[in-house]
Design a protein around this motif. Structure first.
Motif, mmCIF file in Angstrom:
data_model
loop_
_atom_site.group_PDB
_atom_site.id
_atom_site.type_symbol
_atom_site.label_atom_id
_atom_site.label_comp_id
_atom_site.label_asym_id
_atom_site.label_seq_id
_atom_site.Cartn_x
_atom_site.Cartn_y
_atom_site.Cartn_z
ATOM 1 N N ASP A 114 14.735 83.556 45.640
ATOM 2 C CA ASP A 114 14.039 84.540 44.812
ATOM 3 C C ASP A 114 14.015 84.151 43.338
ATOM 4 N N ARG A 115 14.729 83.090 42.972
ATOM 5 C CA ARG A 115 14.751 82.619 41.586
ATOM 6 C C ARG A 115 14.698 81.093 41.602
ATOM 7 N N PRO A 116 13.494 80.496 41.497
ATOM 8 C CA PRO A 116 13.367 79.043 41.635
ATOM 9 C C PRO A 116 14.098 78.260 40.549
ATOM 10 N N PRO A 169 15.158 73.772 37.591
ATOM 11 C CA PRO A 169 15.759 73.669 38.915
ATOM 12 C C PRO A 169 16.517 72.351 39.048
ATOM 13 N N SER A 170 17.541 72.359 39.863
ATOM 14 C CA SER A 170 18.389 71.189 40.034
ATOM 15 C C SER A 170 18.250 70.616 41.430
ATOM 16 N N GLY A 193 25.125 72.413 43.536
ATOM 17 C CA GLY A 193 25.982 73.195 42.641
ATOM 18 C C GLY A 193 25.306 73.495 41.325
ATOM 19 N N PRO A 194 25.966 74.281 40.481
ATOM 20 C CA PRO A 194 25.394 74.615 39.173
ATOM 21 C C PRO A 194 25.427 73.420 38.236
ATOM 22 N N PRO A 195 24.560 73.408 37.226
ATOM 23 C CA PRO A 195 24.556 72.323 36.248
ATOM 24 C C PRO A 195 25.749 72.425 35.301
ATOM 25 N N ILE A 196 25.907 71.414 34.457
ATOM 26 C CA ILE A 196 26.987 71.367 33.475
ATOM 27 C C ILE A 196 26.411 71.740 32.114
ATOM 28 N N MET A 227 23.084 69.712 31.480
ATOM 29 C CA MET A 227 22.882 68.456 32.198
ATOM 30 C C MET A 227 22.789 68.762 33.683
ATOM 31 N N THR A 228 21.728 68.282 34.288
ATOM 32 C CA THR A 228 21.492 68.500 35.709
ATOM 33 C C THR A 228 20.727 67.292 36.245
ATOM 34 N N SER A 229 20.215 67.390 37.423
ATOM 35 C CA SER A 229 19.384 66.306 37.944
ATOM 36 C C SER A 229 18.153 66.913 38.597
ATOM 37 N N ARG A 230 17.120 66.095 38.684
ATOM 38 C CA ARG A 230 15.912 66.525 39.377
ATOM 39 C C ARG A 230 15.460 65.379 40.268
#
Length: 83
Positions: A10-12, A34-35, A39-42, A55-58
């Motif tokens: 419900d939340r992209p 979006p990651s 898990g959650p990003p830093i 910081m995340t990844s895609r």
């Protein structure tokens, strides 16, 4: 303190909520990209507490790519995004 949430059906996009632990006040809530990770990003704050870096990844063409996004906490605006 920074609390990052991951995306859901419900939340992209995810969210980063920044709290001032001394005053127990919410400083900002930012929509973050979006990651590709489950898990959650830093997140990290600047020394003067005016900016936030997430910081995340895609996923780009089947590869996980590191993504760094900077935000101004006063305005909530994205400053820059670097892969």
């Amino acid at each position: 303190a920074i609390i990052c949430t991951r995306q859901s059906e419900d939340r992209p996009n995810g969210a980063a909520v920044v709290w001032d632990l001394v005053t127990q006040q919410r400083v900002a809530e930012l929509e973050i990209p979006p990651s590709a990770n489950p898990g959650p990003p830093i997140g990290a704050m600047s020394p003067d507490n005016t900016r936030l870096v997430i910081m995340t990844s895609r996923n780009v063409n089947g590869r996980d790519v590191l993504l760094v996004v900077g935000y101004d906490l006063k305005t909530g605006k994205k400053l820059a995004e670097v892969e």
